[in-house]
Structure formats: C-alpha cells, structure tokens
Scaffold this active site. Structure first.
Site, PDB file in Angstrom:
ATOM      1  N   GLU A  26       6.833   1.966  -4.142  1.00 44.28           N
ATOM      2  CA  GLU A  26       7.188   0.809  -4.770  1.00 44.28           C
ATOM      3  C   GLU A  26       8.440   0.292  -4.375  1.00 44.28           C
ATOM      4  OE1 GLU A  26       7.075   0.981  -8.881  1.00 44.28           O
ATOM      5  OE2 GLU A  26       7.057  -0.850  -8.098  1.00 44.28           O
ATOM      6  N   LYS A  57       4.612  -8.518   2.028  1.00 49.99           N
ATOM      7  CA  LYS A  57       4.828  -7.615   0.895  1.00 49.99           C
ATOM      8  C   LYS A  57       3.911  -8.264  -0.039  1.00 49.99           C
ATOM      9  CE  LYS A  57      10.281  -7.272   0.778  1.00 49.99           C
ATOM     10  NZ  LYS A  57      11.262  -8.154   0.754  1.00 49.99           N
ATOM     11  N   GLY A 114      23.666  -7.288   2.918  1.00 45.78           N
ATOM     12  CA  GLY A 114      22.811  -6.044   3.049  1.00 45.78           C
ATOM     13  C   GLY A 114      21.395  -6.384   2.757  1.00 45.78           C
ATOM     14  N   ASP A 139       8.639 -10.746   5.979  1.00 48.37           N
ATOM     15  CA  ASP A 139       8.835 -10.036   5.314  1.00 48.37           C
ATOM     16  C   ASP A 139       8.187  -9.900   3.863  1.00 48.37           C
ATOM     17  OD1 ASP A 139      11.054  -7.771   4.245  1.00 48.37           O
ATOM     18  OD2 ASP A 139      10.749  -9.576   2.738  1.00 48.37           O
ATOM     19  N   ILE A 160      12.137  -3.695  -8.731  1.00 45.07           N
ATOM     20  CA  ILE A 160      12.141  -3.968  -9.510  1.00 45.07           C
ATOM     21  C   ILE A 160      10.204  -3.016 -10.416  1.00 45.07           C
ATOM     22  CG2 ILE A 160      10.477  -5.830 -11.010  1.00 45.07           C
ATOM     23  CD1 ILE A 160      11.438  -8.167  -9.449  1.00 45.07           C
ATOM     24  N   VAL A 194      20.265   2.146   2.380  1.00 42.76           N
ATOM     25  CA  VAL A 194      19.628   3.051   1.158  1.00 42.76           C
ATOM     26  C   VAL A 194      19.216   4.344   1.245  1.00 42.76           C
ATOM     27  CG1 VAL A 194      17.243   2.640   0.743  1.00 42.76           C
ATOM     28  CG2 VAL A 194      17.424   0.807   1.374  1.00 42.76           C
ATOM     29  N   GLY A 209      19.000  -4.411  -1.511  1.00 45.82           N
ATOM     30  CA  GLY A 209      20.398  -4.034  -1.050  1.00 45.82           C
ATOM     31  C   GLY A 209      19.887  -2.670  -1.282  1.00 45.82           C
TER      32      GLY A 209
END
Ligand code: HSE
Length: 428
Positions: free
Chosen positions: A127, A203, A185, A199, A134, A12, A301
């Site tokens: 974000e 979120k 990734g 995970d 998104i 990232v 990704g």
C-alpha cells in the site's frame, strides 16, 4: 501474539515503531491480539539504540528476522532493488507475509512476488509504495473491485508536486525548493528519481498492475520529468486556465491496448487534480460503474508512509486470525499492449522564443498549418527587445504530428528556441 520483523530503521521505520507504540493498544484491540516488533535489522545499531526502549531488538543480521519461525510478518523499508529483492524472496520462501513500501522492487518483480506469495500461501502488500498514506492500492483491489477501471490519473510524486507548487506560489528557485523537499524527507536519496519522473513511473506500473492486471515495466512507460518547467510556464498556464502537475496516466483502450505515461501536464483549474498542492498526492480513478472518484492525501514523508504500512500489517493480521491469506487479487495478469507514445493523442502547450520582427507570427502559424494542426489558443505579450515569446495551445493531435511541428519550429530561422512543450490532461 503477532510478531513483526522490521528491515530498515530510517524515517519510515522509526515512524512505524512510534505509531505502534502510540496507537498499539488500539491496533491490538482492532485485530484481537497483541502486535509487536520482535527484531529490527539495521547496518549500524549504535545510530539507533537511543531511539528505542529496548536496544536488544536491533540486529545487524537480517537472518535473525528471515529465519525466525515466530516472526510472521516481514516489513521491508530499506528501499532500492538490491538487497530488498533477496530479502523479500527469502521471506516469502520461508512462508512469511511481506509488507513493503519499495516501489522499485515491486514494480520490477511483482509477477515473481505474486506467484511466490500464492505458492507459499502468504500475502505481499505494498500500500505504501504508491501515494504514501492514501489507500489507493486497497481502493483499487477492493473498493472498486466491481468495476472495469477505464483510467487513472495520478499526482504520485510528492517532491515534484511540492517543487511545482512552491516555484509558482512563492516564486522560489528550483534548487532551493528541492533542498526543502529533501529536508522534509520527501525526496529520494537520489532526487533525480523524483525529478526525472522515474519514481512516478515505478508507481504508475504498480497502479497499472492493480487497476488493469497489466504487468508493465518502467522501460515501457514513457516518462518525462519537471526539469524544464519554469515559473514562466506555470504563470502562462494559469493565464490560460490550467495548473501544471506531474501526472501519471493509465488508460485502458480497446482490444487490450493501454496507454501508460508520466509527464508534466496542463490540468484545467476546475479539475480536482489542479487543487492538489505541496507534497499531497491524489489519484483520480474512472471506473465503468462508480464513475469518477478521487483519493487525496499526503504522498510522502515518514508518518503517512508508516500509516499505510501499518494498515497492511493490520490487514494481514486479520488474515492470520481468520486463517486466510494470499488475497492478492492481482495475481492473474492479463496480456496487453502498451500503445507507442507516437500514436497517442493530446493537445499540446508550446512556448517559443522568437525574433521580434515582422512576419514571424505568420511563419510560426504556417508550420502548424502545414501539419494540419489547428491552434486553439495563442498568447504573445508586448516586447521591447528583439526577442518575443509566443505561447500556443494546439488542438488534439497525434504525438508524432506534434514532434514534426516542434522540429519544424526549431528549424525556423525566426525561432531562437522551442523553450517548452507540455501535454494537456485529456480524459478518455
Ligand atoms: N520520493 C517520493 C515522493 C517519496 O516524493 O513522492 C514517496 O514515494
């Protein structure tokens, strides 16, 4: 000039660097001044020095960023709780804006961070922590701000969505597809976080904070992963008119009661969420004024995640230019109770492995009748062995009721095993 300090330079971080190079002049034009990466903190600079034009940006001392008075935005892309918690806390204390993609640290410490940001007159933006590229956080904070959000339904883990899609469409083995997701990734360092639903639960708690102003922790969100979903289930689901997706759900019920959960769900094939494939994510939002809306895009990704991070950097830069900050609309949390799973209502899909002998179907249906559960659909295929498989969809029942029938079926001498049980998507 706006100067940024980057903590971490993995996939990232490298994409943030690349995008700021590729689209730098466009971005600077948009915010009205140059935006530059001043320092990049990494553990082993030698691994990265050939990836950047000026290796002197690299430092092993994170304090070169946290204590630099000219750096106004700290971007944390190392992931995990520790030491990210300390870095973010110090950055906010030093009155630096923070941008992070770190769902774990935000989910666990959001209340503390929002308060600190508010006290210090800076922003903390996240974000990229949900849904990759998104803009779902901004949509909930700003785009849907006129609404009381009634519910959200999210496919918010790219790895599991990729695995479910590939098992179904390419008939590949679970581990083969997981390896592909890792190579691409998407997966976490420890992929059990993805597979187990943890995970997505992190979120989900972040979405609940932004959508409902609810401060929930993952241990309050029941989460079930995709470990037990097989090609058989995916095929039966299609035959019955559904797709299976790992779904994070949040619903605001009456009197400040909320339902939050992450579990595989059967979604009707004609629902927009059923057409979300591979590493794509989507969040379907129900607002009291806007009605139903869905945002979809790449949820994992380097490039999509970096895109979301840079959007936060740009948003903060506008604030710096306008001398406004602390625009975290979710600072004031409301009190709320999370409804216990046992009390929640759903339809259920069950796949049962039974003995292939007379009277079994009668015994199976008796267990449902004894719990006053009605069977909505049933499939039993022809079998030439001494084993048969029965697939059932129930009517809407309380989870507790479902557990009772599942236990009764498991104890039935004609039943070899309850192979799988999956909830059905249920709108409000
Ligand atoms: N492991 C995560 C996923 C990456 O697969 O969605 C983005 O948070």
């Amino acid at each position: 000039m706006i100067e940024i300090g980057l903590i971490g330079f993995g996939n990232v971080g490298q994409d943030i660097y690349r995008i700021l190079n590729e689209n730098g002049s466009l971005i600077s034009k948009r915010i009205g001044r140059p935006l530059i990466i001043k320092r990049i903190a990494v553990r082993s600079p030698e691994k990265y020095s050939n990836l950047i034009t000026d290796p002197s940006l690299l430092t092993t001392d994170v304090n070169d960023i946290l204590n630099d008075p000219n750096i106004s935005i700290v971007v944390e892309v190392i992931g995990g709780e520790i030491p990210a918690l300390d870095y973010i806390t110090t950055a906010l204390t030093n009155k630096k804006h923070v941008v992070t993609a770190n769902k774990e640290v935000i989910s666990k410490h959001k209340k503390h961070f929002f308060k600190m940001a508010h006290t210090n007159g800076v922003d903390i933006c996240f974000e990229a922590a949900v849904g990759g590229g998104i803009p779902i956080i901004r949509a909930l904070k700003v785009g849907f701000a006129a609404n009381k959000i009634k519910a959200f339904y999210g496919i918010i883990n790219g790895t599991t969505n990729y695995i479910l899609t590939k098992i179904k469409d390419e008939k590949k083995e679970f581990n083969t597809v997981l390896k592909q997701a890792q190579d691409l990734g998407f997966a976490e360092l420890d992929p059990t976080m993805d597979i187990s639903g943890l995970d997505a639960a992190y979120k989900c708690s972040i979405l609940a904070a932004v959508a409902f102003k609810l401060d929930s922790q993952v241990n309050e969100i029941v989460h079930k992963g995709i470990e037990s979903i097989t090609l058989k289930d995916l095929n039966y689901a299609t035959e019955l008119g559904y797709a299976i997706r790992l779904l994070a759900q949040g619903k605001q019920l009456e009197s400040n009661e909320f339902e939050l959960q992450v579990c595989p769900s059967l979604i009707p094939l004609n629902h927009p969420l059923a057409s979300v494939h591979n590493e794509f994510n989507a969040v379907y939002v129900v607002g009291d004024q806007v009605g139903e809306a869905m945002l979809m895009g790449k949820g994992a990704g380097g490039s999509p995640t970096a895109s979301a991070i840079i959007s936060d950097i740009i948003d903060i830069s506008f604030g710096i230019s306008q001398q406004t900050s602390s625009r975290n609309l979710e600072t004031n949390f409301q009190d709320g109770q999370i409804k216990p799973l046992n009390k929640t209502m759903s339809q259920y899909y069950l796949r049962i492995n039974v003995k292939n002998e007379p009277g079994v179907l009668e015994q199976v249906s008796l267990q449902f009748a004894e719990q006053s559960i009605s069977i909505e659909k049933i499939i039993q295929k022809e079998s030439n062995t001494n084993i048969a498989e029965i697939v059932i969809i129930t009517n809407t029942i309380e989870h507790q009721n479902f557990i009772e029938v599942e236990t009764a079926l498991s104890n039935l001498k004609q039943c070899n095993k309850v192979e799988s049980s999956i909830r059905l998507y249920k709108t409000l």
